[in-house]
Design a protein around this motif. Structure first.
Motif, short mmCIF file in Angstrom:
data_model
loop_
_atom_site.label_atom_id
_atom_site.label_comp_id
_atom_site.label_asym_id
_atom_site.label_seq_id
_atom_site.Cartn_x
_atom_site.Cartn_y
_atom_site.Cartn_z
N ASP A 83 -20.74 38.91 58.24
CA ASP A 83 -21.37 39.62 57.13
C ASP A 83 -22.87 39.76 57.37
O ASP A 83 -23.38 39.34 58.41
CB ASP A 83 -21.09 38.90 55.80
CG ASP A 83 -21.45 37.42 55.87
OD1 ASP A 83 -22.63 37.11 56.12
OD2 ASP A 83 -20.55 36.57 55.66
N ARG A 84 -23.55 40.35 56.41
CA ARG A 84 -24.97 40.65 56.60
C ARG A 84 -25.87 39.41 56.54
O ARG A 84 -27.08 39.53 56.75
CB ARG A 84 -25.44 41.68 55.57
CG ARG A 84 -24.87 43.06 55.85
CD ARG A 84 -25.76 44.18 55.33
NE ARG A 84 -25.18 45.48 55.60
CZ ARG A 84 -25.30 46.14 56.75
NH1 ARG A 84 -26.01 45.60 57.74
NH2 ARG A 84 -24.74 47.31 56.90
N ARG A 128 -22.09 40.87 64.63
CA ARG A 128 -21.80 42.20 64.10
C ARG A 128 -20.33 42.60 64.21
O ARG A 128 -19.81 43.32 63.37
CB ARG A 128 -22.64 43.25 64.84
CG ARG A 128 -24.12 42.96 64.89
CD ARG A 128 -24.79 43.23 63.58
NE ARG A 128 -24.74 44.65 63.22
CZ ARG A 128 -25.29 45.15 62.13
NH1 ARG A 128 -25.89 44.34 61.28
NH2 ARG A 128 -25.22 46.44 61.87
N ASP A 152 -22.48 37.84 51.65
CA ASP A 152 -23.11 39.16 51.69
C ASP A 152 -22.10 40.18 52.20
O ASP A 152 -20.95 39.84 52.52
CB ASP A 152 -24.35 39.11 52.60
CG ASP A 152 -25.41 40.12 52.19
OD1 ASP A 152 -25.04 41.14 51.57
OD2 ASP A 152 -26.60 39.90 52.47
N LEU A 194 -18.93 42.94 57.28
CA LEU A 194 -19.05 44.00 58.29
C LEU A 194 -17.79 44.15 59.12
O LEU A 194 -17.41 45.27 59.48
CB LEU A 194 -20.23 43.71 59.21
CG LEU A 194 -21.60 43.57 58.53
CD1 LEU A 194 -22.66 43.19 59.56
CD2 LEU A 194 -21.98 44.86 57.82
N SER A 230 -27.78 38.30 64.69
CA SER A 230 -26.65 38.48 63.77
C SER A 230 -25.36 38.84 64.48
O SER A 230 -25.34 39.67 65.39
CB SER A 230 -26.98 39.58 62.75
OG SER A 230 -28.10 39.22 61.97
#
Length: 390
Positions: A201-202, A232, A183, A186, A230
């Motif tokens: 990632d997401r 980040r 995904d 980030l 998550s």
């Protein structure tokens, strides 16, 4: 023969044209540039860069720029030393590549390499290249140079970590590895020995890659009280003598909590801490890897010690909007926000608010001890006098 070179003259003229764009000073370490601040990066020695703007359609009203600033911790003064108008393009992310003394930026679906000349008060774009091509409105989120200066890694909305041969970044680098698709990427960071590349990632996961082959080595997921949170932001710590390589990760759920954790090479947690119930928006290590700045969605930020994760200093509501970026200039944590503000918070080693609190606590204990001793002596003297009278 001209006394000043054409390059120097053009740089000076460009800086003068941007002079009205220099930020205004506010109170309590806050400055107000005329553009939303989307990215920050620092060389760790007193110079940092900011970037942002209003976009293609609002470029005349809200400038799209990259600016360089010098901050003197001893006097607490900051000045803008160079500015580059990026016209209709907005730079949304910045990083500093120490090995090549270059600054890297994310612009739309690609990267740009910049060179800062403090002597000429100029920022020069050296090259640019496209990295994101898939989907509608592809956008790059992060670009970083490896510690050796041989590789550049990028990540963005197409979900692929890409590794390039840097070639000193005087020209467009050559793609070396197009890693497996996941995904939206980030953040990412190289280990100090250049042997591992960490990305998040997401999907919420942290992934470890082999930069030499582009192969995925490990996937790390984080949970707090049994619930997935998550990953980040990622930063590798420089290895200490006779100590393993450590990776610092910042985790956040949409409604919190915000946590940080140190991982070893095996992906196991060495130390972790819940920072706040509100989500975080950015994290950055200082260049000695002894302090970390964390921005929160509330507009506040805190400085923690590493590896102890003790809160050294904090401020609340320094930004009206969440601050998406942070950097360190010496012992000063810099944060930038889309509300057109930059805040500087200094936390001197050995003299931070955390250390100050410890000193006050020690003085308080000494004072209490003296008071108790005084009363005990007084009671003892009165008891002796009464015994003598009897």
């Amino acid at each position: 023969k001209p006394l000043v070179s054409n390059d120097s003259r053009h740089a000076a003229q460009s800086f003068l044209r941007c002079a009205w764009r220099i930020m205004k000073e506010g109170k309590k370490g806050t400055y107000y540039p005329p553009f939303p601040v989307l990215g920050l990066a620092s060389d760790g020695q007193g110079v940092f860069m900011s970037c942002g703007g209003g976009g293609e359609k609002a470029a005349k009203e809200v400038p799209n720029v990259v600016q360089a600033h010098r901050y003197d911790e001893s006097t607490g003064t900051m000045s803008t030393i160079a500015s580059l108008d990026t016209v209709k393009s907005v730079v949304v992310f910045l990083s500093y590549g120490k090995a090549l003394d270059l600054w890297l930026g994310s612009v739309s679906g690609g990267s740009r390499a910049f060179q800062l000349s403090v002597e000429n008060n100029s920022i020069t774009q050296l090259c640019e290249w496209t990295t994101e091509t898939e989907g509608k409105g592809p956008s790059q989120n992060v670009v970083r140079l490896s510690p050796s200066g041989h590789l550049v890694a990028t990540g963005g909305t197409d979900g692929r970590v890409k590794i390039f041969e840097a070639s000193k970044l005087q020209v467009e680098p050559v793609l070396k590895h197009d890693c497996a698709k996941n995904d939206e990427v980030l953040d990412l960071d190289f280990s100090a020995d250049n042997k591992t590349l960490a990305s998040c990632d997401r999907t919420g996961s942290c992934r470890l890659w082999d930069p030499s082959s582009g192969q995925q080595l490990k996937v790390i997921d984080y949970k707090y009280s049994g619930a997935a949170v998550s990953v980040r932001v990622l930063r590798y710590l420089p290895p200490a003598e006779n100590s393993p390589q450590l990776l610092l990760a910042a985790m956040s759920a949409p409604r919190g909590p915000a946590c940080i954790a140190l991982y070893n090479n095996d992906g196991n947690i060495v130390k972790e801490k819940k920072l706040d119930q509100s989500p975080l928006t950015a994290m950055e290590l200082d260049h000695s890897a002894q302090q970390v700045c964390v921005n929160f969605v509330t507009g506040g930020k805190r400085i923690y010690s590493i590896p102890a994760m003790r809160c050294l200093k904090k401020v609340e509501n320094v930004h009206e909007l969440p601050a998406p970026c942070a950097a360190f200039v010496g012992n000063t944590a810099v944060s930038g926000s889309g509300d057109r503000s930059i805040n500087l918070l200094t936390c001197k080693k050995g003299g931070s608010s955390g250390g100050g609190t410890s000193c006050l606590y020690l003085l308080f204990l000494i004072f209490i001890t003296m008071v108790v001793t005084f009363f005990l002596l007084r009671i003892g003297i009165k008891s002796t006098m009464l015994s003598g009278e009897l």
